[in-house]
Design a protein around this motif. Structure first.
Motif, short mmCIF file in Angstrom:
data_model
loop_
_atom_site.label_atom_id
_atom_site.label_comp_id
_atom_site.label_asym_id
_atom_site.label_seq_id
_atom_site.Cartn_x
_atom_site.Cartn_y
_atom_site.Cartn_z
N ARG A 215 -1.59 4.47 13.56
CA ARG A 215 -3.31 4.70 12.99
C ARG A 215 -2.72 5.92 13.67
O ARG A 215 -2.49 6.03 15.38
CB ARG A 215 -4.05 3.79 13.20
N CYS B 10 -2.23 -5.69 -1.86
CA CYS B 10 -1.29 -4.23 -1.09
C CYS B 10 -2.14 -3.16 -2.68
O CYS B 10 -2.03 -3.69 -4.06
CB CYS B 10 0.47 -3.93 -1.53
N TRP B 11 -2.21 -2.12 -1.86
CA TRP B 11 -3.51 -1.59 -3.19
C TRP B 11 -2.83 -0.37 -3.43
O TRP B 11 -1.74 0.23 -3.12
CB TRP B 11 -4.50 -0.52 -2.11
N ILE B 12 -2.35 -0.14 -4.37
CA ILE B 12 -1.47 0.30 -5.25
C ILE B 12 -2.00 1.39 -6.39
O ILE B 12 -3.60 1.01 -7.01
CB ILE B 12 -1.14 -0.30 -6.74
N GLY B 13 -2.23 2.63 -6.05
CA GLY B 13 -3.50 3.63 -6.49
C GLY B 13 -2.87 3.75 -7.94
O GLY B 13 -2.82 5.22 -8.52
N ARG C 97 -4.82 -7.21 8.90
CA ARG C 97 -4.54 -6.92 7.55
C ARG C 97 -3.53 -5.83 7.32
O ARG C 97 -3.72 -4.98 8.05
CB ARG C 97 -5.34 -6.33 6.89
N ARG C 98 -2.43 -6.16 6.80
CA ARG C 98 -1.33 -5.19 6.59
C ARG C 98 -1.13 -5.47 5.47
O ARG C 98 -1.41 -6.31 4.79
CB ARG C 98 -0.03 -5.65 6.83
N SER C 99 -0.38 -4.59 4.34
CA SER C 99 -0.12 -3.97 2.95
C SER C 99 1.52 -5.15 3.05
O SER C 99 1.99 -4.61 3.58
CB SER C 99 0.07 -2.80 2.46
N GLN D 74 6.84 0.22 -9.02
CA GLN D 74 6.72 -0.16 -8.66
C GLN D 74 7.29 -1.70 -8.41
O GLN D 74 6.23 -2.59 -8.72
CB GLN D 74 6.21 -0.37 -7.08
N ARG E 251 4.16 -6.22 0.23
CA ARG E 251 4.76 -5.81 -0.85
C ARG E 251 5.20 -6.41 -1.48
O ARG E 251 6.31 -7.22 -2.32
CB ARG E 251 5.48 -4.58 -0.64
N ARG F 16 1.39 -0.29 10.54
CA ARG F 16 1.78 1.00 10.12
C ARG F 16 0.69 2.00 11.42
O ARG F 16 -0.17 1.90 11.71
CB ARG F 16 1.49 1.42 9.02
C1 FMN Z 1 -5.58 4.94 -2.14
C2 FMN Z 1 -4.41 4.16 -1.27
C3 FMN Z 1 -3.58 4.29 -2.63
C4 FMN Z 1 -2.10 3.02 -1.95
N1 FMN Z 1 -1.74 3.80 -3.28
C5 FMN Z 1 0.26 2.83 -2.68
C6 FMN Z 1 1.03 2.60 -3.58
O1 FMN Z 1 0.67 3.36 -5.39
N2 FMN Z 1 2.26 1.85 -2.99
C7 FMN Z 1 1.57 1.40 -2.42
O2 FMN Z 1 3.08 0.28 -1.93
N3 FMN Z 1 1.15 1.22 -1.15
C8 FMN Z 1 0.56 1.72 -1.59
N4 FMN Z 1 -1.35 1.94 -0.81
C9 FMN Z 1 -1.35 1.68 0.44
C10 FMN Z 1 -0.76 1.74 1.95
O3 FMN Z 1 0.73 2.52 1.98
C11 FMN Z 1 -1.06 1.26 2.76
O4 FMN Z 1 -2.74 1.07 3.43
C12 FMN Z 1 -1.01 1.79 4.37
O5 FMN Z 1 0.27 2.47 4.34
C13 FMN Z 1 -0.93 1.53 5.90
O6 FMN Z 1 -0.84 0.68 5.65
P1 FMN Z 1 -1.29 -0.69 6.03
O7 FMN Z 1 -2.15 -1.53 4.58
O8 FMN Z 1 -0.07 -1.98 6.16
O9 FMN Z 1 -1.94 -0.94 7.30
C14 FMN Z 1 -2.05 2.36 -1.33
C15 FMN Z 1 -3.33 2.23 -0.25
C16 FMN Z 1 -3.94 3.58 -0.37
C17 FMN Z 1 -5.98 3.31 0.64
#
Ligand code: FMN
Length: 165
Positions: free
Chosen positions: A155, A115-118, A11-13, A66, A15, A153
């Motif tokens: 780890r 993608c998780w946006i916090g 899994r990747r984020s 974003q 966007r 990314r």
């Molecule tokens: C609590 C949390 C908040 C995050 N907030 C953002 C965000 O606001 N914008 C964004 O682009 N990615 C956000 N992310 C995604 C992280 O940047 C991403 O999971 C991390 O860089 C690792 O990359 P991967 O998910 O591709 O493994 C967030 C992830 C988490 C768990």
């Protein structure tokens, strides 16, 4: 490799999304995965808002930093914490995190990106989402077919993270 472990690893984020709509069955499958997350005392304090109409997606995009990501995703899932259903600030938040991870993994397993946006406790966004009394925004998760294939990314190695006692 085991399918679940492979999904966790791969899994990747994502966007950037293609404009193609996400099939309703896939959205339901993601929501189903979300509700099966663990929660403290099984309180299941999560509430979901699926933002899918063009007007609401555009309005949501206007409210977040974003904005392109949200504007281009065919849907965004908002996860809210219902404080009235929860029982402990930290444990409620932990359960919501597990729920969000289920969403990301389910999306990935279905060939979608997310993608998780916090973005949390944002009054304007909560108003748009129709948040009820006691409901707080915890995160936004745009979901759609990926238009990018991000490299993993970094780890930290386990050697830096784990102590055995
Ligand atoms: C609590 C949390 C908040 C995050 N907030 C953002 C965000 O606001 N914008 C964004 O682009 N990615 C956000 N992310 C995604 C992280 O940047 C991403 O999971 C991390 O860089 C690792 O990359 P991967 O998910 O591709 O493994 C967030 C992830 C988490 C768990």
């Amino acid at each position: 490799m085991n399918e679940v472990l492979a999904a966790i690893r791969e899994r990747r984020s994502v966007r950037v999304f293609r404009p193609d709509p996400v099939e309703r069955e896939k959205v339901e499958a993601i929501l189903e995965a979300a509700r099966w997350a663990p929660s403290g005392k099984n309180t299941q304090p999560w509430r979901f808002v699926v933002v899918e109409s063009a007007a609401n997606r555009a309005e949501l995009a206007r409210l977040v930093p974003q904005r392109d990501m949200i504007a281009h995703a065919p849907l965004t899932l908002a996860i809210l914490l219902d404080r009235k259903a929860g029982y402990d600030e930290l444990k409620d938040a932990q359960g919501i995190g597990a729920c969000a991870q289920n969403v990301l993994l389910a999306a990935h397993a279905l060939g979608l990106g997310a993608c998780w946006i916090g973005r949390a406790r944002d009054r304007e966004v909560e108003a748009l989402l129709g948040a009820k009394e006691g409901e707080e925004l915890m995160m936004l998760i745009p979901i759609g077919y990926p238009a990018e294939n991000p490299a993993p990314r970094d780890r930290r190695p386990l050697g830096e993270l784990v102590r055995r006692i």
